[in-house]
Design an enzyme around this catalytic site. Structure first.
Site, short mmCIF file in Angstrom:
data_model
loop_
_atom_site.label_atom_id
_atom_site.label_comp_id
_atom_site.label_asym_id
_atom_site.label_seq_id
_atom_site.Cartn_x
_atom_site.Cartn_y
_atom_site.Cartn_z
N GLY A 80 -6.61 -0.38 -6.27
CA GLY A 80 -5.68 0.58 -5.89
C GLY A 80 -6.26 1.85 -6.37
N GLY A 120 -4.61 5.08 -5.84
CA GLY A 120 -3.44 5.65 -5.92
C GLY A 120 -3.71 7.07 -7.02
CG PHE A 121 -0.79 9.91 -8.06
CD1 PHE A 121 -1.49 11.19 -7.95
CD2 PHE A 121 0.15 9.53 -7.44
CE1 PHE A 121 -0.81 11.87 -7.20
CE2 PHE A 121 0.68 10.51 -6.55
CZ PHE A 121 0.18 11.77 -6.50
CB VAL A 167 -6.69 -7.36 -4.09
CG1 VAL A 167 -6.71 -8.41 -5.13
CG2 VAL A 167 -8.11 -6.60 -4.37
CD GLU A 190 11.37 15.96 -2.86
OE1 GLU A 190 11.38 16.77 -4.05
OE2 GLU A 190 10.40 15.37 -2.52
CG ASP A 201 4.93 3.63 -8.77
OD1 ASP A 201 4.97 4.46 -9.87
OD2 ASP A 201 5.29 3.99 -7.48
CB ALA A 227 2.59 11.46 -9.54
C1 LIG Z 1 8.18 9.39 -0.79
C2 LIG Z 1 7.73 9.45 -1.97
C3 LIG Z 1 7.81 10.64 -2.73
C4 LIG Z 1 7.63 10.75 -3.76
N1 LIG Z 1 7.69 11.85 -4.85
C5 LIG Z 1 7.14 11.96 -5.89
C6 LIG Z 1 7.42 13.43 -6.62
O1 LIG Z 1 8.01 14.50 -6.18
N2 LIG Z 1 6.95 13.51 -7.93
C7 LIG Z 1 6.51 12.35 -8.79
O2 LIG Z 1 5.99 12.45 -9.76
N3 LIG Z 1 6.40 11.26 -8.05
C8 LIG Z 1 6.77 11.02 -6.80
N4 LIG Z 1 6.58 9.98 -6.14
C9 LIG Z 1 6.23 8.58 -6.81
C10 LIG Z 1 4.83 8.74 -6.98
O3 LIG Z 1 4.11 8.89 -5.86
C11 LIG Z 1 4.18 7.29 -7.78
O4 LIG Z 1 5.04 7.15 -8.79
C12 LIG Z 1 2.73 7.02 -7.73
O5 LIG Z 1 1.96 7.23 -6.44
C13 LIG Z 1 2.27 6.03 -8.49
O6 LIG Z 1 0.98 5.80 -8.45
P1 LIG Z 1 0.29 4.29 -8.32
O7 LIG Z 1 -1.29 4.85 -8.59
O8 LIG Z 1 0.92 3.51 -9.46
O9 LIG Z 1 0.69 3.94 -7.11
P2 LIG Z 1 0.31 4.33 -5.23
O10 LIG Z 1 0.02 5.87 -5.74
O11 LIG Z 1 1.20 3.92 -4.63
O12 LIG Z 1 -1.22 3.72 -5.12
C14 LIG Z 1 -1.39 2.58 -4.99
C15 LIG Z 1 -2.73 2.16 -4.28
O13 LIG Z 1 -2.77 0.71 -4.03
C16 LIG Z 1 -3.29 0.30 -2.90
N5 LIG Z 1 -2.82 -1.06 -2.92
C17 LIG Z 1 -1.74 -1.68 -2.74
N6 LIG Z 1 -1.80 -3.16 -2.67
C18 LIG Z 1 -3.13 -3.26 -2.42
C19 LIG Z 1 -3.84 -4.53 -2.24
N7 LIG Z 1 -3.16 -5.81 -2.16
N8 LIG Z 1 -5.25 -4.28 -2.22
C20 LIG Z 1 -5.80 -3.13 -2.29
N9 LIG Z 1 -5.25 -2.01 -2.45
C21 LIG Z 1 -4.02 -2.09 -2.63
C22 LIG Z 1 -2.42 0.98 -2.13
O14 LIG Z 1 -2.99 1.26 -0.76
C23 LIG Z 1 -2.49 2.73 -2.78
O15 LIG Z 1 -3.63 3.40 -2.49
C24 LIG Z 1 7.02 9.70 -4.74
C25 LIG Z 1 6.81 8.48 -4.11
C26 LIG Z 1 7.25 8.45 -2.71
C27 LIG Z 1 7.04 7.04 -1.95
#
Ligand SMILES: Cc1cc2nc3c(=O)[nH]c(=O)nc-3n(C[C@H](O)[C@H](O)[C@H](O)COP(=O)(O)OP(=O)(O)OC[C@H]3O[C@@H](n4cnc5c(N)ncnc54)[C@H](O)[C@@H]3O)c2cc1C
Length: 451
Positions: free
Chosen positions: A23, A25-26, A91, A182, A311, A327
């Site tokens: 992953g 993401g953030f 994965v 939003e 998340d 985030a």
């Molecule tokens: C529409 C929306 C608006 C938001 N607005 C805000 C905001 O204003 N402020 C704020 O703080 N937070 C906001 N959030 C929440 C914030 O974006 C999340 O809390 C944050 O992205 C979590 O980060 P993460 O790295 O856990 O997951 P993510 O950022 O979701 O990253 C997960 C990554 O894992 C990858 N992945 C998933 N499953 C697999 C797999 N099986 N194999 C390989 N890769 C995989 C995905 O492709 C992704 O790149 C918002 C979320 C959304 C959906």
């Protein structure tokens, strides 16, 4: 911590410890970036080739920004990190005994594993609703919602039947959290400002935007005063806010709210989340929405080599409350895990328990007001909107994207225009045979266009 035997897909010549991060993401990207100089082989795996700034995804869905304005190729983000490779793929499991993750038939061996696979939308057990009410999580989701929204206006322009025309101009957003609020503000502004002058037959001012929330107030995680400010601001923009009303059905016609049927061509789901299946991969405990229960060291199993963050994890603060899926939590957890891995690599003890430093809650309502809760500070109105904008621009990953987003916002702030009004995937949607079947041949001719 020594390197174990090399496995399929890994660098067979390396003897350095292998850190696998799933992953980008953030959370996952923060771990990878913080380990840029670590004496380890880092494998960063994602099923997308880009890192996405999800907080601005609603602006892609409502044609304010283009996907590339808020997404970056993962490879380019870690280009300078010689110790890091990127693999594209999903994965599907983890073998804890053999210590490898399963990726497209490959076994990727790890010495330390970080699962940061985020969450997706959840439909409270009604998975069939997904086809009628897409959620907003990926670039594909955003462009699909944009397509549905813009296409509904195009179809309404050609629709002779008044009831069907109103159905096409009705948009329901399910869920009054930050994403729903939003979206509602942006959708109503898209319809009533950006599109208003561009149609001849329909009047986009007649668009009916409903925001449906099952609870008693919007933005439940914010202080009540800010919830009510957001509600009033949305009502002023023309959004039909429905509180204490749960959606009981999503179908081709629109939605049902108990006994009330709302005919709507576009339904957007912003109501529930489901964590990635990381708990099932590991065979560990999870909560109601599938988040892996982790300890204060962000590990699901004590003294193991696996971390779960962002998340997809359920972590508690000092008072025992679960940390929100936002985030800043994901990024701070990423930084903590990177420090913990550095400590392992250098033979030092684990750092003290993870502690989240509150960075506030922010949500915008249209182009003129926002709400911010930071400790005891409560902000609302245009000043909060500017702070919201500055914070979001600051957190975008590259200078290029900051400049682009800033320019787009300033332009749309003064002009109310939306530059990214592209309808993609039109071949199937506007297929002449499909339209003929729907309207009858004669109605497609210009003379018969409705007045
Ligand atoms: C529409 C929306 C608006 C938001 N607005 C805000 C905001 O204003 N402020 C704020 O703080 N937070 C906001 N959030 C929440 C914030 O974006 C999340 O809390 C944050 O992205 C979590 O980060 P993460 O790295 O856990 O997951 P993510 O950022 O979701 O990253 C997960 C990554 O894992 C990858 N992945 C998933 N499953 C697999 C797999 N099986 N194999 C390989 N890769 C995989 C995905 O492709 C992704 O790149 C918002 C979320 C959304 C959906």
């Amino acid at each position: 911590m020594g390197a174990s035997a090399p496995d399929g897909g890994n660098d067979v010549n390396s003897q350095r410890p292998r850190v696998v991060i799933v992953g980008a993401g953030f959370a996952g990207l923060t771990v990878a970036k913080r380990l840029a100089k670590a004496p380890a082989d880092i494998t960063l795996i994602d099923r997308q080739n880009h890192h996405l700034f999800q907080p601005l995804l609603y602006q892609v869905a409502t044609a304010g920004l283009s996907p590339a304005d808020i997404a970056w190729p993962i490879r380019s983000l870690v280009r300078r990190q010689r110790n890091t490779r990127v693999l594209l793929g999903a994965v599907t499991g983890v073998d804890r005994t053999r210590k490898h993750v399963i990726l497209d038939g490959l076994n990727i061996a790890y010495d330390v594993l970080v699962l940061a696979t985020g969450a997706s939308h959840g439909y409270f057990g009604h998975d069939s609703w997904a086809a009628h009410a897409p959620g907003l999580k990926t670039v594909d989701d955003a462009t699909e919602i944009r397509r549905r929204l813009l296409l509904a206006f195009e179809r309404a322009e050609m629709e002779p039947d008044a009831r069907e025309r109103q159905r096409l101009l009705t948009i329901v957003i399910v869920g009054g959290g930050p994403t729903g609020v939003e979206m509602a503000g942006a959708v109503v502004e898209l319809a009533r400002k950006a599109l208003a002058a561009d149609f001849r037959t329909i009047d986009p001012q007649q668009t009916h935007v409903l925001l449906v929330e099952a609870g008693p107030r919007l933005l439940a995680s914010f202080p009540e005063s800010l919830s009510s400010h957001a509600e009033q601001a949305l009502r002023r923009l023309g959004v039909d806010v429905r509180l204490n009303q749960a959606v009981t059905e999503c179908a081709a016609f629109g939605v049902a709210l108990g006994d009330e049927r709302v005919d709507a061509a576009t339904v957007i789901w912003a109501a529930g989340v489901t964590a990635s299946p990381a708990a099932a991969w590991l065979g560990v405990a999870s909560d109601r929405v599938g988040r892996v229960v982790v300890g204060p060291d962000l590990q699901p199993l004590a003294a193991d080599d696996i971390y779960v963050i962002g998340d997809t994890a359920l972590a508690l603060d000092a008072a025992g409350a679960s940390l929100p899926g936002i985030a800043p939590v994901a990024k701070q957890q990423g930084a903590y895990v990177a420090a913990a891995i550095q400590a392992r690599l250098s033979g030092r003890g684990a750092p003290p328990a993870f502690h989240y430093r509150d960075q506030g809650l922010l949500a915008t309502v249209g182009r003129k007001t926002a709400v911010i809760a930071f400790g005891r500070v409560r902000l609302r109105g245009w000043f909060a909107w500017w702070l919201w904008g500055i914070a979001h621009i600051y957190f975008l990953v590259s200078l290029r994207n900051r400049l682009i987003v800033m320019t787009q916002w300033l332009w749309s702030y003064v002009s109310a225009e939306r530059g990214a009004r592209l309808i993609t995937g039109l071949h199937s949607a506007l297929d002449p045979d499909r339209l003929r079947r729907r309207h009858g041949d004669a109605r497609l001719s210009d003379e018969r266009k409705p007045a």
